[in-house]
Structures are given as structure tokens and as C-alpha cells.
Design a protein around this motif. Structure first.
Motif, short mmCIF file in Angstrom:
data_model
loop_
_atom_site.label_atom_id
_atom_site.label_comp_id
_atom_site.label_asym_id
_atom_site.label_seq_id
_atom_site.Cartn_x
_atom_site.Cartn_y
_atom_site.Cartn_z
N TRP A 125 0.85 -1.19 0.00
CA TRP A 125 0.00 0.00 0.00
C TRP A 125 0.88 1.24 0.00
N LEU A 126 0.63 2.13 -0.94
CA LEU A 126 1.43 3.34 -1.07
C LEU A 126 0.52 4.55 -1.32
N GLY A 127 0.96 5.69 -0.87
CA GLY A 127 0.22 6.92 -1.10
C GLY A 127 1.18 8.10 -1.22
N GLU A 128 0.70 9.20 -1.79
CA GLU A 128 1.57 10.35 -2.02
C GLU A 128 0.84 11.67 -1.76
N ASN A 129 1.51 12.57 -1.05
CA ASN A 129 1.15 13.98 -0.98
C ASN A 129 2.32 14.77 -1.54
N MET A 130 2.05 15.81 -2.30
CA MET A 130 3.14 16.61 -2.84
C MET A 130 2.71 18.06 -2.97
N SER A 131 3.69 18.95 -2.96
CA SER A 131 3.41 20.39 -3.13
C SER A 131 4.51 21.01 -3.97
N THR A 132 4.15 21.95 -4.82
CA THR A 132 5.13 22.64 -5.66
C THR A 132 5.17 24.12 -5.29
N HIS A 133 6.38 24.58 -5.05
CA HIS A 133 6.65 26.00 -4.80
C HIS A 133 5.80 26.57 -3.65
N MET A 134 5.79 25.82 -2.55
CA MET A 134 5.14 26.27 -1.32
C MET A 134 6.21 26.29 -0.24
N ARG A 135 6.86 27.44 -0.07
CA ARG A 135 7.98 27.56 0.87
C ARG A 135 7.42 27.79 2.29
N LEU A 136 7.31 26.69 3.02
CA LEU A 136 6.73 26.73 4.35
C LEU A 136 7.56 25.86 5.30
N THR A 137 7.54 26.21 6.57
CA THR A 137 8.20 25.37 7.57
C THR A 137 7.44 24.06 7.72
N GLY A 138 8.06 23.10 8.40
CA GLY A 138 7.45 21.78 8.50
C GLY A 138 6.07 21.78 9.10
N VAL A 139 5.88 22.51 10.18
CA VAL A 139 4.57 22.55 10.84
C VAL A 139 3.52 23.13 9.91
N LYS A 140 3.88 24.18 9.19
CA LYS A 140 2.91 24.80 8.29
C LYS A 140 2.61 23.91 7.09
N LEU A 141 3.63 23.20 6.62
CA LEU A 141 3.38 22.26 5.53
C LEU A 141 2.32 21.24 5.93
N ILE A 142 2.44 20.73 7.15
CA ILE A 142 1.55 19.66 7.60
C ILE A 142 0.22 20.20 8.11
N GLU A 143 0.28 21.12 9.06
CA GLU A 143 -0.93 21.54 9.76
C GLU A 143 -1.68 22.67 9.08
N TRP A 144 -1.05 23.30 8.13
CA TRP A 144 -1.70 24.41 7.45
C TRP A 144 -2.05 24.03 6.01
N MET A 145 -1.02 23.69 5.24
CA MET A 145 -1.25 23.44 3.82
C MET A 145 -1.92 22.08 3.57
N TYR A 146 -1.23 20.99 4.00
CA TYR A 146 -1.79 19.67 3.71
C TYR A 146 -3.08 19.41 4.49
N ALA A 147 -3.26 20.08 5.61
CA ALA A 147 -4.47 19.86 6.40
C ALA A 147 -5.64 20.71 5.92
N ALA A 148 -5.41 21.57 4.93
CA ALA A 148 -6.45 22.52 4.53
C ALA A 148 -7.56 21.91 3.69
N ASP A 149 -7.29 20.77 3.06
CA ASP A 149 -8.34 20.15 2.24
C ASP A 149 -8.52 18.70 2.68
N PRO A 150 -9.70 18.16 2.50
CA PRO A 150 -9.99 16.81 3.01
C PRO A 150 -9.18 15.70 2.36
N ASP A 151 -8.78 15.88 1.10
CA ASP A 151 -8.06 14.81 0.41
C ASP A 151 -6.64 14.64 0.96
N HIS A 152 -5.89 15.73 1.00
CA HIS A 152 -4.52 15.64 1.51
C HIS A 152 -4.49 15.36 3.01
N ASP A 153 -5.42 15.96 3.72
CA ASP A 153 -5.45 15.73 5.17
C ASP A 153 -5.82 14.28 5.47
N GLY A 154 -6.77 13.75 4.73
CA GLY A 154 -7.15 12.36 4.92
C GLY A 154 -6.02 11.42 4.59
#
Length: 242
Positions: free
Chosen positions: A186-215
Motif C-alpha cells: 500500500w502506497l500513497g503520495e502527498n506533494m506540493s510545488t513552490h510552497m515555501r513553508l516550515t514543517g509545521v505549516k506544511l503539515i498543519e496548514w497546507m496539507y491539512a487545509a483540504d480533506p483529500d490531503h489531510d485524509g
């Protein structure tokens, strides 16, 4: 003759007594004068000193007022200019709120956001991911070097060529049997292009902002690898180790 001497002696005694009385009176007047002067001086200090002190403070306040920058005394504060919205002409984000994820394709999302001065490192992002999962009641993920190497390949590719909508990941897994190379069924992928953010913001702000990436980042995974290239990121999740 004796009478004259007695009369002179009596007169002399009266003169001496008068002189002594005069000198004593003069001395008492001097003492009284000194006492009155002292009392007046003390009274002057008690009455005048507060006035002098008050005058000193008034001068001090005036001096402080003169030292205050003129702009602080302006009755109406100068209006602070409103920053220009860099997304004002962006058709996807011009009407979006700051920090709001907007879906722009089947798998793609965009966000109106201000960027950090530095990009989060792989380890920082990994720690932020596990902390975030902990706050959501999810188990910690274990770092996997194979997943991390492939995540770096993906982050490098999308940073240099643009997002491929996960097509490269799907092709690698399904057509090139990437699951065998990575060692997970089982494999899955999250990715972002040209989003210069610290680790916490990458996870808790950007990837958590929509149900697909957060899920996906809160999914039933056991391992993860994080790849960072410049201002692009990729997280490759795995479970069911081969």
C-alpha cells in the motif's frame, strides 16, 4: 563728704543696672529675632518648597512633551497602507480567503498564503507530521529510507517540471512495479510545488487545509518518507510491508 560719695556710688550702681538691663533686653531681642527667622525659614521651606517642586515637575513634563516625536501628537493617525494582494489577478485565488484551500483540478489544490523565509527540512516535516497525527489520535509513522529516497525524486521532478497530478507516482507503482522496489503493498503520495513553508505549516496548514490531503496524511499508514527539494515537497506513505 561721705554723703557725696554715697550718692555717687548709688548713681553709678543705677547706671550699671540700667546698662545691664539694656544689654539683656538687646540680647533677648537678638535671640527672638534669630528664633523668628528660623521659624520663618522653616515655614518658608514648608510653604515654598512644594511650589518649587511643582514648578520643576511642570518643566519636566514640558520637556518630555517637547521630546515626543511629532507624529505621535497628530490628532488623526496616518492610515497604514494596505498591502497589495499578490493574488489579485489570479483567477483561482482572487476571491479566496487567506489560508483557504481551493480545488483547481481532480487532485490539485491551491492556497492564498504568505511564504516563510526558509523551507522545512525532511526531518522537521516528519516530526511535524507525527505530532499532528498524535493530536488527531493517530499512531506515529516510522521513517523509511526507501520511501524517503523516492520522495526526494518526486519533489525534485515536480519542482523542475511542474506538478504531474500524481501521474508519475501512479505509473511508477502500477507499471514499473514500484511497490516491490519500495517494499510496500500500500502506497500513497502527498506533494506540493513552490510552497515555501516550515514543517509545521506544511503539515498543519497546507496539507491539512483540504480533506483529500489531510485524509491521506492521517490515513492508515505505518511508514513514511519525506523529500524536500528547494520549495517543493513530497510525502510517500507506505503500509503492509513486503
Amino acid at each position: 563728704m561721705p554723703r557725696k560719695r554715697l550718692l555717687l556710688f548709688t548713681l553709678f550702681t543705677l547706671i550699671l543696672a540700667g546698662a545691664a538691663f539694656f544689654l539683656n533686653s538687646l540680647n533677648e531681642k537678638n535671640l527672638l529675632s534669630q528664633q523668628v527667622s528660623k521659624i520663618w525659614y522653616n515655614t518658608k521651606v514648608k510653604l515654598v518648597a512644594p511650589q518649587e517642586l511643582q514648578t520643576f515637575f511642570q518643566v519636566g513634563e514640558m520637556s518630555q512633551t517637547e521630546e515626543v516625536p511629532e507624529i505621535l501628537l497628530t490628532p488623526t493617525p496616518t492610515r497604514i497602507p494596505t498591502p497589495i494582494d499578490p493574488y489579485a489577478n489570479d483567477p483561482d485565488l482572487k476571491d479566496a480567503e487567506w489560508g483557504q484551500a481551493v480545488q483547481v483540478s481532480e487532485t490539485g489544490w491551491r492556497m492564498k498564503v504568505g511564504f516563510d523565509a526558509i523551507m522545512g527540512t525532511p526531518n522537521e516535516t516528519f516530526q511535524a507530521l507525527n505530532h499532528y497525527r498524535y493530536t488527531k489520535g493517530k499512531s506515529n509513522l516510522t521513517w523509511d529510507d526507501r520511501l524517503a529516497r523516492y520522495a526526494l525524486e518526486r519533489a525534485t521532478y515536480i519542482c523542475q517540471n511542474g506538478s504531474d497530478g500524481h501521474d508519475g507516482f501512479k505509473r511508477y507503482v502500477n507499471e514499473e512495479e514500484g511497490y516491490k522496489t519500495l517494499g510496500f503493498y500500500w502506497l500513497g503520495e502527498n506533494m506540493s510545488t513552490h510552497m515555501r513553508l516550515t514543517g509545521v505549516k506544511l503539515i498543519e496548514w497546507m496539507y491539512a487545509a483540504d480533506p483529500d490531503h489531510d485524509g491521506n496524511q492521517l490515513g492508515d499508514w505505518s511508514h513514511v518518507g519525506v523529500g524536500i527539494f528547494e520549495d517543493c515537497s513530497a510525502l510517500i506513505f507506505g503500509n503492509k510491508m513486503i
